[in-house]
Design an enzyme around this catalytic site. Structure first.
Site, PDB file in Angstrom:
ATOM      1  N   GLU A 154       0.852  -1.196   0.000  1.00 46.22           N
ATOM      2  CA  GLU A 154       0.000   0.000   0.000  1.00 46.22           C
ATOM      3  C   GLU A 154       0.886   1.244   0.000  1.00 46.22           C
ATOM      4  O   GLU A 154       2.114   1.161  -0.050  1.00 46.22           O
ATOM      5  CB  GLU A 154      -0.902   0.012   1.241  1.00 46.22           C
ATOM      6  CG  GLU A 154      -2.389  -0.265   0.979  1.00 46.22           C
ATOM      7  CD  GLU A 154      -3.124   0.905   0.354  1.00 46.22           C
ATOM      8  OE1 GLU A 154      -2.470   1.896   0.006  1.00 46.22           O
ATOM      9  OE2 GLU A 154      -4.355   0.831   0.235  1.00 46.22           O
ATOM     10  N   ASN A 188      -9.968   4.391   1.906  1.00 53.06           N
ATOM     11  CA  ASN A 188      -8.812   4.436   1.010  1.00 53.06           C
ATOM     12  C   ASN A 188      -8.768   5.775   0.293  1.00 53.06           C
ATOM     13  O   ASN A 188      -9.775   6.453   0.143  1.00 53.06           O
ATOM     14  CB  ASN A 188      -8.850   3.284   0.015  1.00 53.06           C
ATOM     15  CG  ASN A 188      -8.203   2.028   0.556  1.00 53.06           C
ATOM     16  OD1 ASN A 188      -7.002   1.986   0.789  1.00 53.06           O
ATOM     17  ND2 ASN A 188      -9.004   0.997   0.789  1.00 53.06           N
ATOM     18  N   ASP A 235      -9.923   1.026  -4.375  1.00 54.69           N
ATOM     19  CA  ASP A 235      -8.910   1.070  -3.318  1.00 54.69           C
ATOM     20  C   ASP A 235      -8.178   2.411  -3.422  1.00 54.69           C
ATOM     21  O   ASP A 235      -8.816   3.449  -3.580  1.00 54.69           O
ATOM     22  CB  ASP A 235      -7.972  -0.133  -3.462  1.00 54.69           C
ATOM     23  CG  ASP A 235      -7.378  -0.572  -2.133  1.00 54.69           C
ATOM     24  OD1 ASP A 235      -6.683   0.255  -1.503  1.00 54.69           O
ATOM     25  OD2 ASP A 235      -7.582  -1.725  -1.720  1.00 54.69           O
TER      26      ASP A 235
END
Length: 285
Positions: free
Chosen positions: A17, A149, A198
């Site tokens: 991430e 997100n 996301d």
């Protein structure tokens, strides 16, 4: 078909991430949240190195006036330096929410940080969206998120996009001058077959790029929210994307291997986006 390159290295991320371009270092940073690790790819020679962290690490954002980062470490905002590794708490706004952690964040043009928190189990709306001001004060500006997100923030700063992956929705907020949010609307609701929205970022044409968890791609959306195109990737759990390089014409994409058996799940990818991006903002505190 867009070119896709898998970055060669000796490990895969459990939950990659927080990808970040550092012009200072000509490098791409990204985190492995569940692996408690910060990674760095040098664009000069493609070398990859990393640092183990004392807690789950959601993201890092460079500081404007000083070396090092602000990071979301566990449930805290911290100042983070490397070599040697030092951690200093700025604010701990989630001390009472023991089942939560930070997940994703971005800085805006004013040098503030917007960061989301979420439950480890991804199973209840106990997460929030915070604003970290340049004086180190953390304010909860929205509540009730399950898997926050983003966000994505345009240069003019008049609005903010924030995803709740669990609801398949990218929300749009008006950002007031005092940093509060208003007028939440559904900007994009993902359709069946798209995966789940996301991490995301804007390009220089004001189009929005979204990593599609479960969709094996990054998707580009027009300013009105209409799907423009997709770039397919050789992993299903795609988590974040960012532009990098001197011309901001290279895109790096993170992925996750958690819970799946895929040859390239958890890899870092480079794709040719066919456009240029915007430089990331830094924290001014």
């Amino acid at each position: 078909m867009a070119r896709v390159r898998t970055i060669a290295r000796d490990r895969r991320d459990t939950l990659g991430e927080g990808v970040l371009w550092s012009a200072r270092e000509n490098a791409v940073y990204w985190v492995d949240i569940l692996g408690q690790r910060l990674n760095r790819l040098s664009l000069a020679d493609d070398s990859v190195d990393g640092w183990d962290m004392p807690d789950v690490l959601g993201w890092v954002i460079e500081r404007e006036e000083r070396q090092g980062f602000v990071a979301g470490l566990g449930r805290r905002f911290v100042r983070l330096t490397l070599d040697p590794l030092t951690v200093e708490t700025i604010a701990a706004p989630e001390d009472e929410r023991h089942g939560n952690r930070f997940n994703d964040a971005k800085a805006d043009a004013r040098g503030r940080i917007w960061a989301g928190s979420m439950p480890f189990g991804c199973d209840q709306p106990s997460g929030s969206l915070y604003r970290l001001d340049t004086d180190g004060r953390a304010t909860r500006v929205e509540d009730g998120y399950t898997i926050p997100n983003g966000p994505a923030i345009p240069p003019e700063g008049g609005f903010l996009l924030q995803t709740d992956t669990a609801r398949n929705t990218i929300y749009r907020y008006t950002v007031r001058d005092d940093g509060t949010l208003a007028d939440r609307t559904h900007f994009i609701v993902f359709e069946d077959g798209w995966g789940h929205p996301d991490g995301m970022t804007f390009d220089a044409e004001n189009f929005l790029w979204v990593a599609c968890w479960g969709g094996s791609c990054v998707a580009r959306f027009a300013p009105d929210g209409q799907l423009d195109r997709r770039i397919a990737l050789p992993a299903s759990q795609i988590t974040n994307c960012a532009f990098a390089g001197e011309g901001l014409d290279r895109m790096f994409v993170t992925s996750a291997s958690d819970g799946i058996d895929e040859a390239e799940g958890g890899c870092l990818f480079e794709v040719d986006p066919g456009c240029r991006g915007l430089p990331p903002y830094r924290y001014r505190g």
